[in-house]
Design a protein around this motif. Sequence first.
Motif, short mmCIF file in Angstrom:
data_model
loop_
_atom_site.label_atom_id
_atom_site.label_comp_id
_atom_site.label_asym_id
_atom_site.label_seq_id
_atom_site.Cartn_x
_atom_site.Cartn_y
_atom_site.Cartn_z
N ASP A 69 62.88 56.24 55.71
CA ASP A 69 61.53 56.02 56.25
C ASP A 69 60.56 57.11 55.79
O ASP A 69 59.38 56.84 55.60
N ASP A 70 61.09 58.33 55.56
CA ASP A 70 60.23 59.38 54.97
C ASP A 70 59.76 58.92 53.58
O ASP A 70 58.61 59.17 53.20
N ALA A 71 60.67 58.30 52.83
CA ALA A 71 60.32 57.85 51.48
C ALA A 71 59.15 56.87 51.54
O ALA A 71 58.20 56.94 50.74
N PRO A 119 54.29 66.01 60.02
CA PRO A 119 55.73 66.22 59.91
C PRO A 119 56.51 64.96 60.30
O PRO A 119 56.26 64.38 61.34
N THR A 120 57.46 64.59 59.46
CA THR A 120 58.31 63.43 59.78
C THR A 120 59.79 63.82 59.74
O THR A 120 60.66 62.97 59.55
N GLY A 121 60.05 65.11 59.89
CA GLY A 121 61.42 65.60 59.99
C GLY A 121 61.45 66.65 61.10
O GLY A 121 60.48 66.78 61.87
N PHE A 165 66.23 62.29 67.00
CA PHE A 165 66.82 63.13 65.94
C PHE A 165 65.95 64.32 65.52
O PHE A 165 66.44 65.46 65.47
N ASN A 166 64.68 64.10 65.19
CA ASN A 166 63.87 65.20 64.62
C ASN A 166 63.72 66.36 65.60
O ASN A 166 63.67 67.52 65.20
N ILE A 167 63.62 66.02 66.88
CA ILE A 167 63.46 67.08 67.88
C ILE A 167 64.81 67.72 68.18
O ILE A 167 64.93 68.94 68.26
#
Length: 309
Positions: free
Chosen positions: A14-16, A122-124, A164-166
Amino acid sequence: MARKIILDVDPGHDDAIAILVAAANPKLELLGITTVAGNQTLEKTTLNARRVATVAKIKTPIYAGFSRPLVRDQVTAPDIHGESGLDGPAWGAVTARVEEEHAVDFIIRTLKNSQGDVTLVPTGPLTNIAGAFIRCPEIIPKVQEVILMGGAYGLGNTTPAAEFNIYADPEAARVVFHAGVPLTMVGLDLTHQATATPEVLARIRALNTTVGDIAAELLTFFRSTYRDVFKMPDPPVHDPCTVAKLIDPDVFTTKPAYVDIDTQSELCYGRTVCDLYGVTGQEPNAQVAIELDWERFWDIVIDALKQYS
Ligand code: BDR
Ligand code: CA
């Protein structure tokens, strides 16, 4: 005037897609792509950002950031994104290069030289953003906005309580949520509405382009892991929701809330505790994403993909 953004990613399927949308839409000026360890190791997420930039001929500079979280042990997500972090397509030779400057130095330099008109996306995990704020607090008032994918006011996806990211760097998230910057939290409550249905995949495949085919392959892989792990029929395409909001503010609704990050408890470590009823009496520090206009969202994504050959 195009809105200036820095996209901080851990590609990640999804980052891509978020990179492809951000680089293509003329309403955004993508100043840099910064990478962080998250879905996979930093080495892999950086290679993946370069892979996406290579196939899409994106010239935006790429900077590698932190290779591990601030405090906790590293967690990755191979069950969702594969061993490479971007399993699915057959990636060819990579020509896009990575800059020598560290991502945190790039973020600091860019904000210092800005007129308060740079938005961080930020997406991670939030390690790079927290690292920049800790290393150079003078940049904090210069941040126009942080619009991040992470957290949930409902259930988590990595533990029952945490997204996940948090969860991958709760201490970093705490720094960012308490920095006092305008902040939009695009959590699972919203992104689980951004489902890539068979109809969406058919529209993307019908573009009949190299980048369209790669996007379809990414989403097909994502579909299989989301089915296996979460039993979700259509995968939620989290990260581009952030970018879509900057392109079209009406793509989702938000509510102001005080949000804190649990960095203490065993059961809820990494939970974004969202005071949507205002019971704490604390001033809201975030706009929390609530309801997605699904059609509008996919139109934004697919219109962006049409810009590529
Ligand atoms: C988030 O975690 C990652 O696996 C995705 O790329 C997204 O940023 C969803 O919880
Ligand atoms: Ca991500």
